[in-house]
Write a protein that holds these residues in place. Structure first.
Motif, short mmCIF file in Angstrom:
data_model
loop_
_atom_site.label_atom_id
_atom_site.label_comp_id
_atom_site.label_asym_id
_atom_site.label_seq_id
_atom_site.Cartn_x
_atom_site.Cartn_y
_atom_site.Cartn_z
N GLY A 155 0.66 -0.90 -0.44
CA GLY A 155 -0.11 0.48 0.22
C GLY A 155 0.79 1.06 0.13
O GLY A 155 0.07 2.62 -0.22
N THR A 156 2.02 1.30 0.04
CA THR A 156 2.82 2.71 0.71
C THR A 156 3.28 2.53 -0.96
O THR A 156 3.15 1.87 -1.65
CB THR A 156 4.28 2.11 1.09
N GLN A 157 3.01 4.56 -1.16
CA GLN A 157 3.53 4.87 -2.53
C GLN A 157 5.50 4.73 -2.64
O GLN A 157 6.44 5.23 -2.15
CB GLN A 157 3.32 6.30 -2.70
N GLN A 158 6.28 3.74 -4.30
CA GLN A 158 7.08 4.54 -4.10
C GLN A 158 8.26 5.78 -4.20
O GLN A 158 7.02 6.30 -5.30
CB GLN A 158 7.71 3.10 -4.78
N GLN A 159 8.98 5.72 -4.16
CA GLN A 159 9.85 7.51 -4.71
C GLN A 159 10.19 6.95 -6.18
O GLN A 159 10.37 6.15 -6.67
CB GLN A 159 11.07 7.61 -4.22
N PRO A 160 9.52 7.80 -7.38
CA PRO A 160 9.86 7.35 -8.58
C PRO A 160 11.69 7.51 -8.71
O PRO A 160 11.96 7.89 -8.05
CB PRO A 160 9.68 8.87 -9.25
N ILE A 161 12.03 6.39 -9.79
CA ILE A 161 13.56 6.55 -9.97
C ILE A 161 13.61 8.05 -11.03
O ILE A 161 13.27 8.22 -11.93
CB ILE A 161 12.97 5.48 -11.52
N ASP A 162 15.08 8.89 -10.82
CA ASP A 162 15.88 9.68 -10.86
C ASP A 162 16.01 9.07 -12.17
O ASP A 162 17.32 8.33 -12.15
CB ASP A 162 16.46 10.65 -10.12
N ILE A 163 15.84 9.98 -13.62
CA ILE A 163 16.34 9.23 -14.83
C ILE A 163 17.46 10.64 -15.55
O ILE A 163 17.27 10.13 -16.64
CB ILE A 163 15.80 8.22 -15.98
#
Length: 85
Positions: A58-66
């Motif tokens: 249920g937790t939201q993941q951090q977006p990956i910095d590309i």
């Protein structure tokens, strides 16, 4: 030739009962039955343990910095042996 008739099997069974005794023989057969039962149960449990697809937490993941990063400055190459230092 080499085969046992019904009389031979009966005599063999009587000898086994005399050697091992009725109680001991039935205990051994009960142990064999328990072993077969647990073997079948183990096979059934193995079928139940099929791989499950991963479930999302249920937790939201951090977006990956590309975004590209600037190249880090590198030191100049060392002088060759024929060049003066």
């Amino acid at each position: 030739m080499g085969g046992f008739s019904l009389i031979h099997w009966i005599i063999l069974a009587v000898l086994l009962l005399l050697l091992f005794g009725g109680n001991r023989f039935s205990t051994m057969m009960g142990d064999v039955a328990k072993g077969l039962k647990s073997f079948k149960q183990g096979l059934a449990d193995e079928d139940d343990k099929k791989p499950q697809p991963p479930q999302q937490i249920g937790t939201q993941q951090q977006p990956i910095d590309i975004t590209p990063r600037p190249a880090e400055p590198t030191a100049p190459p060392p002088p060759a042996d024929d060049q003066t230092r």
